[in-house]
Every structure is written in C-alpha cells, then in structure tokens.
Design a protein around this motif. Structure first.
Motif, PDB file in Angstrom:
ATOM      1  N   ARG A 128      45.517  47.535  58.293  1.00 18.60           N
ATOM      2  CA  ARG A 128      45.892  46.814  57.095  1.00 18.60           C
ATOM      3  C   ARG A 128      46.040  45.495  57.301  1.00 18.60           C
ATOM      4  O   ARG A 128      46.260  44.849  58.471  1.00 18.60           O
ATOM      5  N   THR A 129      45.592  44.534  56.293  1.00 13.07           N
ATOM      6  CA  THR A 129      45.864  43.137  56.455  1.00 13.07           C
ATOM      7  C   THR A 129      46.773  42.972  54.864  1.00 13.07           C
ATOM      8  O   THR A 129      46.172  43.088  53.770  1.00 13.07           O
ATOM      9  N   ASP A 130      48.110  42.405  54.915  1.00 14.00           N
ATOM     10  CA  ASP A 130      48.742  42.144  53.829  1.00 14.00           C
ATOM     11  C   ASP A 130      48.782  40.979  53.229  1.00 14.00           C
ATOM     12  O   ASP A 130      49.479  40.043  54.052  1.00 14.00           O
ATOM     13  N   PRO A 131      48.269  40.524  52.126  1.00 10.25           N
ATOM     14  CA  PRO A 131      48.277  39.344  51.379  1.00 10.25           C
ATOM     15  C   PRO A 131      49.803  38.916  51.257  1.00 10.25           C
ATOM     16  O   PRO A 131      50.457  39.566  50.472  1.00 10.25           O
ATOM     17  N   VAL A 147      51.953  39.892  47.903  1.00  6.79           N
ATOM     18  CA  VAL A 147      50.940  40.216  46.462  1.00  6.79           C
ATOM     19  C   VAL A 147      50.936  41.662  46.608  1.00  6.79           C
ATOM     20  O   VAL A 147      50.644  42.451  47.349  1.00  6.79           O
ATOM     21  N   GLU A 148      51.269  42.039  45.212  1.00  9.95           N
ATOM     22  CA  GLU A 148      51.400  43.416  44.594  1.00  9.95           C
ATOM     23  C   GLU A 148      49.840  44.071  44.237  1.00  9.95           C
ATOM     24  O   GLU A 148      49.300  43.243  43.601  1.00  9.95           O
ATOM     25  N   PRO A 149      49.707  45.271  44.325  1.00  4.19           N
ATOM     26  CA  PRO A 149      48.636  45.925  43.773  1.00  4.19           C
ATOM     27  C   PRO A 149      48.711  45.251  42.270  1.00  4.19           C
ATOM     28  O   PRO A 149      49.810  45.381  41.603  1.00  4.19           O
ATOM     29  N   GLY A 150      47.559  44.889  41.721  1.00  2.00           N
ATOM     30  CA  GLY A 150      47.351  44.458  40.424  1.00  2.00           C
ATOM     31  C   GLY A 150      47.425  43.179  39.797  1.00  2.00           C
ATOM     32  O   GLY A 150      47.399  42.731  38.792  1.00  2.00           O
ATOM     33  N   GLU A 151      47.897  42.366  41.068  1.00  2.00           N
ATOM     34  CA  GLU A 151      48.269  40.922  40.909  1.00  2.00           C
ATOM     35  C   GLU A 151      47.218  40.083  41.422  1.00  2.00           C
ATOM     36  O   GLU A 151      46.531  40.376  42.241  1.00  2.00           O
ATOM     37  N   SER A 152      46.768  38.962  40.912  1.00  2.00           N
ATOM     38  CA  SER A 152      46.141  37.890  41.431  1.00  2.00           C
ATOM     39  C   SER A 152      47.137  36.965  42.371  1.00  2.00           C
ATOM     40  O   SER A 152      48.208  37.220  42.502  1.00  2.00           O
ATOM     41  N   ILE A 153      46.398  36.142  43.189  1.00  2.00           N
ATOM     42  CA  ILE A 153      47.195  35.239  44.180  1.00  2.00           C
ATOM     43  C   ILE A 153      48.095  34.226  43.047  1.00  2.00           C
ATOM     44  O   ILE A 153      49.496  34.262  43.340  1.00  2.00           O
ATOM     45  N   GLU A 154      47.524  33.922  42.138  1.00  2.00           N
ATOM     46  CA  GLU A 154      48.502  32.892  41.112  1.00  2.00           C
ATOM     47  C   GLU A 154      49.413  33.697  40.599  1.00  2.00           C
ATOM     48  O   GLU A 154      50.678  33.366  40.348  1.00  2.00           O
ATOM     49  N   GLU A 178      61.402  35.687  40.244  1.00  2.00           N
ATOM     50  CA  GLU A 178      62.167  36.654  40.862  1.00  2.00           C
ATOM     51  C   GLU A 178      63.176  36.159  41.732  1.00  2.00           C
ATOM     52  O   GLU A 178      64.396  36.508  41.695  1.00  2.00           O
ATOM     53  N   ILE A 185      49.101  32.959  52.291  1.00  2.00           N
ATOM     54  CA  ILE A 185      48.257  32.251  51.437  1.00  2.00           C
ATOM     55  C   ILE A 185      49.291  31.129  50.849  1.00  2.00           C
ATOM     56  O   ILE A 185      50.129  31.654  49.969  1.00  2.00           O
TER      57      ILE A 185
END
Lengths: 286, 286
Positions: free
Chosen positions: B147-150, B182-189, B198, B223
């Motif tokens: 794994r590499t978790d952004p 960063v969650e699934p379905g998201e861009s960095i921005e 949040e 990032i």
C-alpha cells in the motif's frame, strides 16, 4: 454532498440516517451504474436494500442520506465496455465522484473479507468505511481501511513535441500518457522520473503537478504531471509499452479534435490523460 | 539507486543479484535504522541474512544490489523517539528514500501475511514487492501489492495569516499543518477542501499543489497543498484538533527560526509541513 465522516463513526447517527424515510440507495448492476432516462445515476429507497447486505454511507446531501449496498460484487480489472464509459463520461462531476466512491468501496469490501494480519473473517464498520477483525469473534482486533492507490500519469516534452505511448490492451491507433503506481518510499516527482526511465528510457527534469482525479478501476488516484527531457532517444519496456512516439502540437490538436487524418486517436475526454494533453496544448499556445 | 523493477520480476536475475559477493543488506533494529558512526545508514553483507527470512530487493546502485530482510517486524503507529527522528532528519535524501522504502515494506509484509480475499497464508514474491496467495497451497491465486496511502497536508491563508493546528498527541506548543487521508472517489483538491471543512469548519478555494514526500509511518505519501479562505471563523473537530489558530508571517518566521518568544514551536525540518510553511513564507516575501 457532505461525506459526513462524523455520522460514519457514530452508530446512533448512522442508524438515524438509515431510518430516514427519504434515505436513498444507489442502484448498481454488479459494480456498474444504473442510469436514469436522462443519463444521471439511478437511486432507489434504502428500505429496498437486502437485509443480508451491509450498507455504505456515501454522504448526506442537505438532509437526504445517500447509501450504497455492499453486495459482494468484486472486480479484477478495468471495465472495458465502451458504451458504459461513454455514459460515465457524461455524468456531472459530483455524480461521477459519488459513483467512483461507491464502486471503489463495494469492490474493496468484496475483496477484503478476511484480515490480512491474522486470516480471520472481518466485518464492515463505520458505515462501510472500515472493516474490523473483531476480538469477540476470535480475531486480532486489527482495523482495516479502504485503499487509494496513487498513480502518476505523465507527459514528457522534448523539442516542442510530447511523448505518448500505447499499451498492448489499447484499441487500435489509441495513444495516451504513460502511467505507473507510486511505490513506497517515493515522492510523486520521483515516481514520474522512474516510470519514464523504466518504460521509455528517458531521463527527465522539471516534473510539474497538473491535476488529480479518482479512477475507481479499482481504486486509483490519478496524479497528472508534465516533465521535460533533452534527449528524445527512446528505449521501450516492451512488456508495458508496445509503441511510443513524440507528437507535435499540430498532431495532438488534430487527434483531440477527432480528425480522421490525425496520426493517433486521443484518450477519451473523461480520462485525465485528455485533460493533461489539453493542459499541454494550452501551455504551448499561451 | 535504480529500483530495478525488471530484476524483481525475473527469478534468475533476482538470484544472481542475491549471489553477488558485493550485495549489501540494510541493518535494521526492528523497523528502526542502524546508523554508522558518520550518521549514514549501516549496511552489512547479504550472506549474513537469516535463511528463515525472505529478502526485499531495494535496488541496484551501479553493480551493487541492495537488500533488506523481511524480519516480521511490524509497526502500529508513528515512531515517537525524538533522537531517532533527529538522526532521520540528517540522512541524505537518497538514504532517507531507501530507509522509507525498507521500513514501509518490512512493515507491510509483517502485517499482510494472510490473503484479504480468502484468508489463506500468502508468501513474498517479486523480490518482496508482492505477496501471492498461491493456488498450489490451497489459496485463491490473488496477488497483493504494498500500500501507499495518499495523505493531504495543507495550509489555508486568510487575510495574510495562515492556519495551523495542534493534534492532542503533539508535544507542548507544537503547531503544524492540518492533514488527512485522501478517500476513494476524491481528487487531491477535493480531499484538501473536505479536511479543512471537517476539521476546521472553513470553506476554501484555490487549492494548489506544492510538493510531495514519502512518510513511512507506516506507508503514507504526503501531498502538500496551499489554499485560501475568505472567512477566518473556525469550528474545530475536537476529536482531531485540540487547538487551531491563524498566525502572521512574522509569527511563522519566528517559530521557524526557533525563537523562544515565538507563539508556537514549528514542525521539524524533515517534516513536509516545515517545507510547506517555508514555501508560504517565500511566497509572502516574493
């Protein structure tokens, strides 16, 4: 849509969201979306979910909770249905993000039913945003979270031309930006330089971030970058890239316009490679 | 150092690398590095690795293969030893990257001995860059990758001041940039905007990428981004952030210079938060 992370972790709030009469359920056909007549995502009522399936809280829009059903549908690779991809490309950005989230997480649950640490079965927790290897069920107590795999996708420029390549699985004449996973211990910039060296045999400098986009096939975060090289000589890794070439601004513009005379077929508009090429064209014309 | 991906996947080349008399073995104490007298990473000979352990091919430098031993040492959270962190901060960048790779992968193997898809034991493959759930051993054939978790880490600017916060586990007076996966379905921005909403209750615009850095505790890709907000009113998520405040350019400069009179203690220089703050200071002074 608010992803409502504070609801995920609060069983009472989660139950209240589920019990709301207006709570919606995303319609899926396996991992694929179901479309309404107008081409938007189709939603049903949460009450119609199977009692055998856990639910995923996608988020709350105004006061309307949105869920998806963890059906056990998994995916081994990219979806290759061109008609489906066309429909996906026409989704509004917020709907595309909702579908990407649902697809990645339904697939993740299907392929992560067991604890990687001890091998015991795990169960969905936190509204589908984690799986727990429960100590009460004889497990080790490890909590597991969905994967998001960062992938770099990159152009390199040399003497006013841009490098594109073909993977063996591409349709005929399609060329796109090269891409590869960021590995442990690497920066984004380091991954771009390594991939271009491994796949095309070029040494690059001036790596620049352009944009990012989720890509749920199965769970990638695409990170688009540009770079520059001084020597256009290519040495291809033929397991990964069957052909690569430098294309001029005019050639790229012709391909993006869909001209029949263009020397290649551009990636489709909903792929980040298309936006990366568009960014490069805009930079050249500034 | 060349990561030598073509050697990883070629059992013959991998064996030849292992058999080279000059092949080196990274010295580790659990997951922590062992330092030479001059503060650089300590290396032994591959021949001294335990025959019970699989080996990880870190890469090949010139004609010298570099390995680490998959010892089964795992890690549940960040290393909190300030003396160790000081030493890590003094490593040269290429050594820091090698150590980050080794730490992430040794830990990943230790915590992924079983197949998440079917629960059977898995084994190391591809020079330590994959684990296979072997069909010959009764498994399902799934291949698993590290794994590499952004993780996004971000500043927000409002009226010439910058937002920093304190997590409950921080040392006294330390403030740093807010951060989140960063969650699934998201861009960095999208992840930057969601986290700031949040955790701090602010709505941001103009998210800009600044830099990235691997952070092997256990496997993050940090990032770093900046953003802008028009309303400085904060609403904190007190489970995540125990205090947050807007700091002026002069206050940030005093903290980064280590002034005793500064209103907070800055993050250490090897953390990407330090470089993000430095980038912000440089932008203000341009």
């Amino acid at each position: 849509m608010d992803r409502a992370d504070q609801v995920r972790v609060n069983p009472e709030k989660l139950r209240a969201a589920f019990m709301k009469p207006n709570a919606k359920l995303l319609q899926l056909d396996g991992l694929n979306p179901v479309f309404d007549m107008d081409g938007s995502l189709s939603w049903g009522a949460v009450i119609d979910a199977s009692p055998d399936n856990d639910l995923l809280l996608l988020g709350i829009d105004g006061d309307v909770p949105h869920f998806a059903e963890l059906t056990g549908a998994g995916d081994a690779g990219p979806a290759a249905n061109p008609a489906l991809w066309q429909m996906l490309g026409n989704l509004r950005p917020n709907e595309a993000a909702i579908y990407a989230t649902a697809r990645s997480l339904v697939d993740w649950h299907a392929r992560h039913r067991f604890c990687a640490q001890c091998g015991n079965p795990t169960g969905s927790r936190k509204g589908g945003w984690a799986r727990l290897c429960g100590k009460d069920e004889g497990g080790c107590g490890a909590e597991h979270f969905p994967r998001t795999d960062p992938v770099t996708i990159m152009l390199s420029e040399c003497q006013g031309k841009v490098l594109l390549g073909r993977q063996p699985r591409f349709p005929p004449k399609r060329f796109s930006a090269l891409a590869g996973f960021v590995e442990p211990g690497e920066s984004i910039e380091g991954a771009v330089a390594r991939e271009l060296w491994e796949e095309a045999g070029i040494k690059v400098r001036d790596v620049r971030y352009v944009a990012s986009q989720p890509w749920p096939f199965p769970s990638s975060l695409m990170i688009a970058c540009t770079s520059v090289t001084d020597d256009p000589a290519l040495t291809l890794d033929e397991d990964e890239i069957e052909e690569a070439a430098w294309f001029s601004l005019d050639e790229v513009k012709a391909a993006m316009a869909g001209d029949a005379s263009a020397p290649f077929i551009a990636p489709p508009p909903f792929a980040i490679a298309y936006n990366l090429l568009k960014h490069w064209v805009d930079e050249q014309e500034r």
